[in-house]
Design a protein around this motif. Structure first.
Motif, PDB file in Angstrom:
ATOM      1  N   ALA A  28       0.831  -1.213   0.000  1.00 55.30           N
ATOM      2  CA  ALA A  28       0.000   0.000   0.000  1.00 55.30           C
ATOM      3  C   ALA A  28       0.863   1.260   0.000  1.00 55.30           C
ATOM      4  O   ALA A  28       0.514   2.243   0.647  1.00 55.30           O
ATOM      5  N   SER A  52       2.034   4.712  -0.660  1.00 57.59           N
ATOM      6  CA  SER A  52       1.354   5.883  -1.201  1.00 57.59           C
ATOM      7  C   SER A  52       2.302   7.062  -1.420  1.00 57.59           C
ATOM      8  O   SER A  52       1.946   8.010  -2.114  1.00 57.59           O
ATOM      9  N   THR A 110      -1.470   2.424  -6.114  1.00 62.60           N
ATOM     10  CA  THR A 110      -1.504   2.894  -4.726  1.00 62.60           C
ATOM     11  C   THR A 110      -0.745   4.195  -4.511  1.00 62.60           C
ATOM     12  O   THR A 110      -1.016   4.911  -3.544  1.00 62.60           O
TER      13      THR A 110
END
Length: 497
Positions: free
Chosen positions: A296, A298, A371
């Protein structure tokens, strides 16, 4: 003048957050506006002016009800030029303010020489809600062991700026007081011969000691040349890292492989270009592995510090002359097996590092393409071809914040490429003064008018503009310094220069 409906006032004031002058004016509109505006005016105090330091603490010391409204206090300057009696009076006012500021959550105290044991002995007595402390590491006038005794146990974030040897020796005791610490940041560089150099004070052995008192979500180490990997791995094992920044540390590229089992939950990663030319290819290979192991991610920040080795091609080979300019193609995105190498122009290659095209491929073909929200590449050349690869991938549908270091000047092509990032909110272009990448204000306006509807900010080098919409046209307005928050992307130069 008719009074506004009371339910509308909070929304209006929220739009003026941290704009001190505007909020102060709103306090004088009426009693109702004062009721809503005053807490917002005192919620965050950003003290970077000597006169304001004096006035603010004088006011808060005499008005405890206002001090109770303070949630964030940042003291980055101090009026040392005052007479001794006035300095003592200011110190007493600071103590009274902090005793009344029982809801303070964040305290930043980074001005060298402004802290002493008299303050330290009582300043934390009533700060039972304090969660974040950023403090100067120069302990010449105060005792680190006293900080270890007085630090509120509620602190979960500790940021230390330029720690000296005495503070480093007591760091384990300080961290243990705040156990379990969740965020640790150490900016550890020293000034020598007019330049900022990495410090040897922080070691792997110390970090391994800290691991017993922490469960870190975020770890930042800057300028720690004696950190070679085992201490970072131990901290990662003891916590659940969501943010990792290793800037100017002594970790060889192969040490990154030991972090792979602990980076699945990583959301933010910051790394610096290696200091040795032979480490460049392994560095990008290991970074690609780290990025691929994140589920994930970011935010990704990569930058080179001044004094980095010459620019290399994507696989560590010497960069050849620049590829010819070509228009944006409508052909399919290159496959992972594509061997084309994007490089910076030859004129810049002698002095500037370059981003690896192989890493770009990992970004666009891995799960990161869906992501990643923020991509910053500073002091590390990015070619328009590499930017085109990003723009033609799934990443273009989710990226919101982009910083690139360009060497090529092609306004039209750059505008087309950036227009493909449909969710882009902020874009900033860096470049060396000697490079061909020169973008005037009109060029940035042209680019802004071609970008998606979400673009709110655009910048070039050290200049920043807000993008405003008037009717059907977009215009550039100077960055709003009244809000009291400097663009974070420009603060990143703390370890670059």
């Amino acid at each position: 003048m008719h009074e506004w409906p009371c339910e509308l006032v909070p929304g209006v004031l929220d739009a003026l957050a941290w704009r001190v002058g505007d909020l102060a004016a709103c306090c004088r509109v009426s009693r109702m506006w004062n009721m809503w505006a005053t807490p917002r005016l005192y919620e965050r105090l950003w003290l970077r002016d000597h006169l304001r330091v004096i006035r603010v603490f004088r006011t808060l010391a005499d008005a405890p009800h206002l001090a109770r409204m303070v949630r964030i206090l940042e003291l980055r300057v101090y009026p040392f030029g005052l007479p001794a009696e006035q300095l003592e009076q200011l110190e007493e006012q600071i103590v009274r303010t902090l005793h009344a500021a029982v809801h303070l959550r964040e305290l930043c105290w980074t001005r060298d020489g402004s802290l002493n044991d008299r303050l330290l002995d009582t300043m934390f007595a009533h700060l039972l809600e304090l969660r974040k402390l950023e403090i100067t590491g120069n302990s010449r006038l105060w005792s680190p062991d006293l900080l270890a005794m007085r630090l509120p146990p509620s602190v979960r974030e500790l940021h230390v700026v330029l720690p000296d040897r005495s503070l480093v020796q007591h760091l384990a005791a300080i961290v243990e007081r705040a156990a379990p610490l969740e965020v640790l940041s150490v900016l550890c560089m020293v000034r020598a011969y007019g330049l900022m150099q990495n410090s040897a004070l922080i070691t792997d052995a110390l970090l391994e000691t800290l691991a017993g008192s922490t469960r870190l979500r975020r770890l930042t180490l800057v300028g720690c040349k004696n950190v070679h990997g085992p201490g970072v791995v131990r901290l990662a094992q003891a916590g659940a890292l969501e943010g990792l920044a290793l800037e100017g540390v002594g970790m060889p590229p192969e040490a990154f492989a030991q972090l792979l089992p602990f980076t699945h939950g990583l959301r933010a990663l910051t790394l610096t270009y290696p200091g040795r030319a032979e480490d460049v290819a392994p560095f990008f290979a290991r970074v690609a592995e780290l990025v691929s192991g994140c589920d994930a991610l970011s935010s990704l920040t990569l930058y080179a510090r001044s004094g980095s080795p010459p620019a290399l091609g994507s696989d560590g080979e010497e960069a050849p002359a620049a590829a010819p300019m070509h228009p944006v193609r409508s052909a399919p995105l290159p496959t992972a097996a594509t061997t084309e190498v994007a490089v910076v122009p030859a004129a810049a290659a002698a002095t500037s590092p370059a981003l690896s095209t192989s890493l770009v491929r990992r970004l666009i073909f891995g799960r990161t393409a869906r992501t990643l929200r923020r991509l910053w590449v500073l002091e590390m050349g990015v070619s328009l071809y590499q930017l085109e690869m990003l723009a033609c991938s799934a990443l273009a549908a989710c990226l919101e914040d982009l910083v690139v270091h360009l060497f090529e000047a092609d306004v039209a092509r750059l505008a087309v490429l950036l227009s493909k990032f449909s969710r882009l909110r902020s874009v900033h272009i860096m470049s060396h003064v000697r490079s061909a990448a020169e973008y005037a204000r009109d060029d940035l306006l042209y680019i802004a008018r071609h970008c998606g509807e979400h673009l709110a900010q655009i910048g070039f080098r050290n200049r920043v503009w807000n993008v405003v919409v008037r009717g059907d046209e977009r215009h550039l307005a100077p960055y709003d310094m009244a809000a009291g928050v400097y663009p974070e992307k420009l603060l990143a130069v703390r370890a670059v220069r």
